[in-house]
Motif scaffolding. Structure first.
Motif, short mmCIF file in Angstrom:
data_model
loop_
_atom_site.label_atom_id
_atom_site.label_comp_id
_atom_site.label_asym_id
_atom_site.label_seq_id
_atom_site.Cartn_x
_atom_site.Cartn_y
_atom_site.Cartn_z
N UNK A 37 0.84 -1.20 0.00
CA UNK A 37 0.00 0.00 0.00
C UNK A 37 0.88 1.25 0.00
N UNK A 38 1.92 1.26 0.81
CA UNK A 38 2.82 2.41 0.87
C UNK A 38 3.50 2.64 -0.47
N UNK A 39 4.03 1.59 -1.07
CA UNK A 39 4.72 1.71 -2.36
C UNK A 39 3.76 2.21 -3.42
N UNK A 40 2.58 1.60 -3.50
CA UNK A 40 1.60 1.97 -4.53
C UNK A 40 1.09 3.39 -4.31
N UNK A 41 1.06 3.85 -3.07
CA UNK A 41 0.63 5.22 -2.76
C UNK A 41 1.72 6.23 -3.14
N UNK A 87 4.35 5.09 -21.37
CA UNK A 87 4.19 5.78 -20.10
C UNK A 87 2.82 6.44 -19.94
N UNK A 88 2.37 7.10 -20.99
CA UNK A 88 1.11 7.85 -20.92
C UNK A 88 -0.10 6.93 -20.98
N UNK A 89 -0.05 5.91 -21.84
CA UNK A 89 -1.21 5.05 -22.06
C UNK A 89 -1.30 3.90 -21.05
N UNK A 90 -0.16 3.36 -20.63
CA UNK A 90 -0.17 2.18 -19.76
C UNK A 90 0.32 2.49 -18.35
N UNK A 91 1.52 3.03 -18.22
CA UNK A 91 2.15 3.11 -16.91
C UNK A 91 1.50 4.11 -15.95
N UNK A 92 1.23 5.31 -16.42
CA UNK A 92 0.62 6.30 -15.51
C UNK A 92 -0.79 5.90 -15.09
N UNK A 93 -1.67 5.52 -16.03
CA UNK A 93 -3.00 5.08 -15.59
C UNK A 93 -2.94 3.86 -14.67
N UNK A 94 -2.03 2.93 -14.96
CA UNK A 94 -1.88 1.75 -14.11
C UNK A 94 -1.47 2.14 -12.71
N UNK A 95 -0.50 3.04 -12.60
CA UNK A 95 -0.02 3.47 -11.28
C UNK A 95 -1.14 4.13 -10.48
N UNK A 96 -1.94 4.95 -11.14
CA UNK A 96 -3.04 5.62 -10.44
C UNK A 96 -4.11 4.61 -10.02
N UNK A 97 -4.43 3.67 -10.91
CA UNK A 97 -5.41 2.61 -10.60
C UNK A 97 -4.92 1.76 -9.43
N UNK A 99 -2.70 2.46 -7.16
CA UNK A 99 -2.66 3.26 -5.93
C UNK A 99 -4.04 3.30 -5.29
N UNK A 100 -5.04 3.57 -6.10
CA UNK A 100 -6.41 3.63 -5.59
C UNK A 100 -6.86 2.28 -5.02
N UNK A 101 -6.60 1.22 -5.76
CA UNK A 101 -7.00 -0.13 -5.31
C UNK A 101 -6.26 -0.51 -4.02
N UNK A 102 -4.96 -0.22 -3.97
CA UNK A 102 -4.17 -0.57 -2.78
C UNK A 102 -4.66 0.20 -1.56
N UNK A 103 -4.91 1.48 -1.72
CA UNK A 103 -5.39 2.29 -0.59
C UNK A 103 -6.75 1.81 -0.09
N UNK A 104 -7.55 1.23 -1.00
CA UNK A 104 -8.86 0.69 -0.61
C UNK A 104 -8.74 -0.73 -0.06
N UNK A 105 -7.52 -1.29 -0.11
CA UNK A 105 -7.31 -2.67 0.36
C UNK A 105 -7.92 -3.70 -0.57
N UNK A 106 -8.10 -3.33 -1.81
CA UNK A 106 -8.76 -4.21 -2.79
C UNK A 106 -7.72 -4.92 -3.66
N UNK A 107 -7.14 -5.97 -3.11
CA UNK A 107 -6.13 -6.75 -3.83
C UNK A 107 -6.82 -7.92 -4.52
N UNK A 108 -7.58 -7.60 -5.56
CA UNK A 108 -8.34 -8.61 -6.28
C UNK A 108 -7.65 -8.98 -7.59
#
Length: 151
Positions: A37-41, A87-97, A99-108
């Motif tokens: 969670x910390x890393x993804x945040x 970076x723009x199409x895959x990496x940045x959106x993935x990192x934001x997604x 981060x959001x999932x990790x902060x919500x504790x949703x490791x699905x």
């Protein structure tokens, strides 16, 4: 000044992406859920370093290579749209997604599928940026090599 900015910005961008990739891989493989969670945040906050570094490297590289007709410059130029698009199409959106999932504790399954895609795309960018750095170093050596006098 461009000759100074380009290698520094390029190295900073590459090291930042490597740190994102390694921290993700290590936290997933050996860390706790809290560490993940910390890393993804923190990774999206790293964009504050990465994006200006990539912009400076790209802009200065464009300026440096504008007048060159060297095949290495052409190859470096061809890699850049792939790096930027990845970076723009895959990496940045993935990192934001992630981060959001990790902060919500949703490791699905969605989290881990996007995580796998992000690691693959990150490895591609690390490889391409590393190749650009290698070719840039070759170009620098060619330009600074002393010329032999003809007898």
């Amino acid at each position: 000044m461009t000759k100074v900015i380009h290698p520094i910005a390029g190295a900073l961008a590459l090291l930042t992406i490597i740190s994102f990739w390694l921290s993700t891989a290590m936290s997933e493989l050996f860390g706790s859920e809290k560490l993940v969670v910390t890393v993804k945040t923190m990774i999206p906050w790293g964009f504050l370093i990465l994006i200006p570094a990539l912009m400076a490297a790209g802009g200065s590289g464009f300026q440096l290579g504008k007048a060159w007709r060297n095949p290495l410059v052409t190859v470096k130029r061809k890699r850049m749209p792939i790096i930027a698009g990845n970076g723009i199409v895959i990496l940045m959106p993935s990192a934001l997604y992630l981060s959001s999932k990790a902060q919500a504790g949703s490791f699905d399954a969605g989290f881990y599928m996007v995580q796998a895609i992000e690691l693959i795309a990150g490895a591609v960018n690390i490889t391409l940026l590393g190749l650009n750095m290698r070719d840039g170093l070759k170009l620098t050596r060619k330009r600074s090599a002393p010329r032999k006098a003809d007898d």
